[in-house]
Design an enzyme around this catalytic site. Structure first.
Site, PDB file in Angstrom:
ATOM      1  N   LYS A  51     -24.485 -41.067 -39.363  1.00 21.26           N
ATOM      2  CA  LYS A  51     -24.741 -42.187 -39.639  1.00 21.26           C
ATOM      3  C   LYS A  51     -25.384 -42.923 -38.334  1.00 21.26           C
ATOM      4  O   LYS A  51     -25.374 -42.456 -37.184  1.00 21.26           O
ATOM      5  CB  LYS A  51     -23.375 -43.193 -39.650  1.00 21.26           C
ATOM      6  CG  LYS A  51     -23.579 -44.718 -39.781  1.00 21.26           C
ATOM      7  CD  LYS A  51     -22.321 -45.365 -39.976  1.00 21.26           C
ATOM      8  CE  LYS A  51     -22.188 -46.770 -40.055  1.00 21.26           C
ATOM      9  NZ  LYS A  51     -20.996 -47.454 -40.059  1.00 21.26           N
ATOM     10  N   GLU A 100     -15.923 -59.582 -36.496  1.00 20.92           N
ATOM     11  CA  GLU A 100     -15.087 -58.343 -36.303  1.00 20.92           C
ATOM     12  C   GLU A 100     -14.689 -58.016 -34.803  1.00 20.92           C
ATOM     13  O   GLU A 100     -15.414 -58.375 -33.796  1.00 20.92           O
ATOM     14  CB  GLU A 100     -16.109 -57.195 -36.208  1.00 20.92           C
ATOM     15  CG  GLU A 100     -15.749 -55.902 -36.091  1.00 20.92           C
ATOM     16  CD  GLU A 100     -16.708 -54.597 -36.302  1.00 20.92           C
ATOM     17  OE1 GLU A 100     -16.281 -53.495 -36.295  1.00 20.92           O
ATOM     18  OE2 GLU A 100     -17.932 -54.900 -36.808  1.00 20.92           O
ATOM     19  N   GLU A 144     -18.673 -44.864 -45.249  1.00 18.98           N
ATOM     20  CA  GLU A 144     -19.339 -45.417 -43.998  1.00 18.98           C
ATOM     21  C   GLU A 144     -18.271 -46.061 -43.212  1.00 18.98           C
ATOM     22  O   GLU A 144     -18.205 -46.009 -42.053  1.00 18.98           O
ATOM     23  CB  GLU A 144     -20.284 -46.604 -44.548  1.00 18.98           C
ATOM     24  CG  GLU A 144     -21.083 -47.320 -43.456  1.00 18.98           C
ATOM     25  CD  GLU A 144     -21.912 -48.733 -43.970  1.00 18.98           C
ATOM     26  OE1 GLU A 144     -22.098 -49.415 -43.168  1.00 18.98           O
ATOM     27  OE2 GLU A 144     -22.401 -48.577 -45.076  1.00 18.98           O
ATOM     28  N   GLU A 280     -28.924 -56.267 -47.700  1.00 19.91           N
ATOM     29  CA  GLU A 280     -27.749 -56.317 -46.666  1.00 19.91           C
ATOM     30  C   GLU A 280     -28.251 -57.149 -45.329  1.00 19.91           C
ATOM     31  O   GLU A 280     -27.495 -58.031 -45.068  1.00 19.91           O
ATOM     32  CB  GLU A 280     -27.080 -55.021 -46.512  1.00 19.91           C
ATOM     33  CG  GLU A 280     -25.683 -55.252 -45.567  1.00 19.91           C
ATOM     34  CD  GLU A 280     -24.979 -54.056 -45.205  1.00 19.91           C
ATOM     35  OE1 GLU A 280     -24.481 -53.843 -44.273  1.00 19.91           O
ATOM     36  OE2 GLU A 280     -25.019 -53.176 -46.104  1.00 19.91           O
TER      37      GLU A 280
END
Length: 300
Positions: A51, A100, A144, A280
């Site tokens: 990733k 986050e 993910e 996104e």
């Protein structure tokens, strides 16, 4: 530095803020970003890494820009997020509203809340609910997310006892995005380990870099045509007792005397779509654009 979370809104989130923006330039162009994602997908499929998080930037020309009204708007629009403004010196300011939590330590309690796997919100409540449900069921997004949450848990197990990691992610929302979320909690084994030490052990997570870390970082260097600076770093506080909170430096911009640079990224895995990752990042840029009195449609 100011880091604010929770509480009632402190500004009208729908108020238009005149900031005197003369022009906005995407770096790279939308076509360039799609090409970078396609190259990354090919490298992942060839086994170079699992990733990588690829970002893009908007350079907004706004001489004399004052970030204070935008910061107030960010706090009002997402009062549950981590709103921050940091004086970088020389007339530069880092500001944003991160959803986050990288890690917090309060006494013996340790908390982390990795987010990965995202979908844009919709103004239509029925469509908005459908998108949240689809995100939770998405095999691509769950993979993910697992890459991130598994690594965060593995690092925290080195410092914590009785670590609790939910078996399934949940969905959490900001004003612009749905995210897959895992709330990880534990008890610190050694009270001498501070929140800052935990944060530096975790950073960078696969949510902002990728995995394996070294290979993903090399891919970012090769594929992104700009320097991230403070974007995807960490912002927060720690006290003399070792308690503190650190958020991931996303949904952010860096302002200077001539204007500001906005940033957004998306996690790329083997079955990522360049068009979907562009969409996104556009949706994520909406957090800052709305605070500036602009709309996503104002940029490519």
């Amino acid at each position: 530095m100011r880091l604010r979370r929770g509480g009632p809104p402190v500004a009208d989130p729908h108020r238009t803020i005149p900031v005197g923006i003369r022009a906005i330039r995407p770096i790279p162009t939308p076509e360039g970003y799609r090409d970078a994602v396609a190259r990354a997908v090919g490298q992942i499929q060839d086994g170079h890494y699992t990733k990588v998080v690829l970002a893009r930037s908007l350079r907004a020309e706004a001489p004399g820009f004052d970030p204070a009204p935008a910061v107030r708007a960010l706090a009002g629009r997402d009062p549950g997020g981590y709103t921050f403004a940091v004086d970088l010196g020389n007339g530069r300011t880092l500001f944003g509203a991160s959803p986050e939590l990288l890690v917090a330590r309060h006494g013996r309690v340790v908390t982390a809340n990795p987010l990965a796997g995202s979908a844009p919100r919709s103004a239509d409540p029925v469509e908005d609910s459908r998108r949240a449900t689809a995100l939770l069921a998405s095999e691509k997004d769950r993979h993910e997310h697992a890459v991130v949450s598994d690594q965060v848990a593995d690092v925290l197990r080195q410092y914590c006892k009785d670590l609790v990691v939910p078996a399934e992610p949940s969905v959490v929302g900001t004003a612009t995005m749905w995210h897959l979320s895992t709330l990880i909690t534990g008890e610190i084994a050694d009270e001498g380990v501070s929140a800052l030490e935990l944060a530096t052990a975790l950073h960078p997570t696969p949510a902002v870099c990728g995995t394996p870390t070294d290979a993903a970082r090399a891919a970012i260097t090769a594929l992104e045509p700009f320097e991230r600076g403070f974007y995807t770093g960490m912002v927060g506080w720690v006290d003399a007792n070792g308690d503190g909170e650190w958020a991931v430096t996303i949904r952010c911009a860096t302002a200077d005397a001539d204007g500001l640079d906005l940033f957004a990224g998306a996690g790329v895995v083997a079955d990522s779509s360049p068009e979907a990752e562009l969409a996104e990042t556009t949706a994520k840029l909406g957090t800052l654009l709305t605070a500036l009195g602009l709309e996503n449609s104002d940029v490519a």
